[in-house]
Scaffold this motif. Sequence first.
Motif, PDB file in Angstrom:
ATOM      1  N   GLU A  81       0.697  -1.034   0.015  1.00  3.30           N
ATOM      2  CA  GLU A  81       0.065   0.008  -0.039  1.00  3.30           C
ATOM      3  C   GLU A  81       0.512   1.483   0.360  1.00  3.30           C
ATOM      4  O   GLU A  81       0.233   2.655   0.189  1.00  3.30           O
ATOM      5  CB  GLU A  81      -0.876   0.193   1.160  1.00  3.30           C
ATOM      6  N   SER A  82       1.567   0.920  -0.216  1.00  4.57           N
ATOM      7  CA  SER A  82       2.909   2.143  -0.204  1.00  4.57           C
ATOM      8  C   SER A  82       4.216   2.355  -1.293  1.00  4.57           C
ATOM      9  O   SER A  82       3.950   1.438  -2.866  1.00  4.57           O
ATOM     10  CB  SER A  82       3.682   2.318   1.341  1.00  4.57           C
ATOM     11  N   ASN A  83       5.102   3.612  -1.532  1.00  4.75           N
ATOM     12  CA  ASN A  83       6.153   2.925  -2.252  1.00  4.75           C
ATOM     13  C   ASN A  83       7.682   2.768  -1.838  1.00  4.75           C
ATOM     14  O   ASN A  83       7.444   2.991  -0.600  1.00  4.75           O
ATOM     15  CB  ASN A  83       5.735   3.979  -3.625  1.00  4.75           C
ATOM     16  N   ARG A  84       8.801   2.716  -2.962  1.00  2.00           N
ATOM     17  CA  ARG A  84       9.807   2.825  -2.560  1.00  2.00           C
ATOM     18  C   ARG A  84      10.809   3.865  -1.706  1.00  2.00           C
ATOM     19  O   ARG A  84      11.011   3.966  -1.213  1.00  2.00           O
ATOM     20  CB  ARG A  84      11.101   2.799  -3.854  1.00  2.00           C
ATOM     21  N   ASP A  85       9.453   5.270  -1.723  1.00  2.00           N
ATOM     22  CA  ASP A  85      10.134   6.166  -1.185  1.00  2.00           C
ATOM     23  C   ASP A  85       9.748   5.709   0.467  1.00  2.00           C
ATOM     24  O   ASP A  85      10.279   6.737   1.219  1.00  2.00           O
ATOM     25  CB  ASP A  85       8.837   7.572  -1.690  1.00  2.00           C
ATOM     26  N   VAL A  86       9.094   4.870   0.729  1.00  2.00           N
ATOM     27  CA  VAL A  86       8.403   4.573   2.204  1.00  2.00           C
ATOM     28  C   VAL A  86       8.900   3.120   2.529  1.00  2.00           C
ATOM     29  O   VAL A  86       9.276   3.420   3.641  1.00  2.00           O
ATOM     30  CB  VAL A  86       6.905   4.913   1.823  1.00  2.00           C
ATOM     31  N   VAL A  87       8.834   2.544   1.582  1.00  2.00           N
ATOM     32  CA  VAL A  87       8.829   1.369   2.208  1.00  2.00           C
ATOM     33  C   VAL A  87      10.647   0.046   1.242  1.00  2.00           C
ATOM     34  O   VAL A  87       9.750   1.010   0.066  1.00  2.00           O
ATOM     35  CB  VAL A  87       8.371  -0.203   2.106  1.00  2.00           C
ATOM     36  N   ARG A  88      11.994   0.117   1.856  1.00  2.00           N
ATOM     37  CA  ARG A  88      12.633   0.090   0.593  1.00  2.00           C
ATOM     38  C   ARG A  88      13.209  -1.183   0.405  1.00  2.00           C
ATOM     39  O   ARG A  88      13.369  -1.653  -0.503  1.00  2.00           O
ATOM     40  CB  ARG A  88      13.887   1.417   0.900  1.00  2.00           C
ATOM     41  N   GLY A  89      12.659  -2.139   1.406  1.00  2.00           N
ATOM     42  CA  GLY A  89      13.008  -2.832   1.095  1.00  2.00           C
ATOM     43  C   GLY A  89      12.326  -4.552   1.901  1.00  2.00           C
ATOM     44  O   GLY A  89      12.068  -3.876   3.000  1.00  2.00           O
ATOM     45  N   LEU A  90      11.900  -5.574   1.923  1.00  2.00           N
ATOM     46  CA  LEU A  90      11.147  -6.866   2.864  1.00  2.00           C
ATOM     47  C   LEU A  90      12.322  -7.556   3.505  1.00  2.00           C
ATOM     48  O   LEU A  90      12.723  -8.084   2.553  1.00  2.00           O
ATOM     49  CB  LEU A  90       9.910  -6.664   2.191  1.00  2.00           C
ATOM     50  N   VAL A  91      12.188  -8.282   4.605  1.00  2.00           N
ATOM     51  CA  VAL A  91      12.602  -9.220   4.591  1.00  2.00           C
ATOM     52  C   VAL A  91      11.948 -10.398   5.747  1.00  2.00           C
ATOM     53  O   VAL A  91      11.010  -9.262   6.961  1.00  2.00           O
ATOM     54  CB  VAL A  91      14.329  -8.766   5.911  1.00  2.00           C
ATOM     55  N   LEU A  92      11.166 -11.384   5.163  1.00  2.00           N
ATOM     56  CA  LEU A  92      10.824 -11.894   5.719  1.00  2.00           C
ATOM     57  C   LEU A  92      10.737 -13.442   6.597  1.00  2.00           C
ATOM     58  O   LEU A  92      11.341 -13.762   5.646  1.00  2.00           O
ATOM     59  CB  LEU A  92       9.153 -12.342   4.317  1.00  2.00           C
TER      60      LEU A  92
END
Length: 242
Positions: free
Chosen positions: A98-109
């Motif tokens: 629900e966001s973009n790279r300006d908010v979330v630049r990566g995920l570790v799950l």
Amino acid sequence: MRVNYLARGQGPPVLLVHGFGASVAHWRRNIGVLSESYTVYAIDLVGFGASDKPPGFSYTMETWAELILDFLKEVVKRPTVLVGNSVGSLACVIAASESNRDVVRGLVLLNCAGGMNNKAIVDDWRIKLVLPLLWLIDFLLNQRPIASALFNRDILLSVYGNKDAVDDELVEIIRGSADTEGALDAFVSTVTGPPGPSPIALMPRLADVPVLVLWGDRDPPSPPSTGPWGSSSPSCRRSSPT
């Protein structure tokens, strides 16, 4: 609502999001190492740890994702890598979708949950067989005396594959969270509520976000073979361009 969080270190920001029944303190062995190179934030989701547990509140995956986005906007204020465990991972996936790279630049799950509870995995034939039992459990858990009897530290400790990790400090962390006002209601709402969206269904929205998916092969509540990624390998499942 009041939300408890921790901030430590200097460098690019990383936000740690715990799983079911956990809290900021469950990252106690990770925060020190990560803060040597990053600004580490760890948050207690509403309903857990030292964050508020509002009476009668209906907990959903979408609510936790909204909390994460609000936290990034109001506190971190920089593009951030989200690191989630179990349902915390799914909350991170929803937030990133629900966001973009300006908010979330990566995920570790880490051991990403397929939903807020096992009812999400209805496509798994094993879950279909026990679905009536899950409905019965929902009914029983909504009876407060029964739920109170089940909600104890022994139940939570049973999810640890590495029994050496269950030290006195961890026992006190779990006991402290479980004994706070509203903790039982949060537990019942989480295991009986709507499971939320599937992480697999949300992946197409994350084509531009680097994603690292890791799974422990001794995860008791959600072993790799029943996870949402559909593989028995405990190694990395998917990585998008860095």
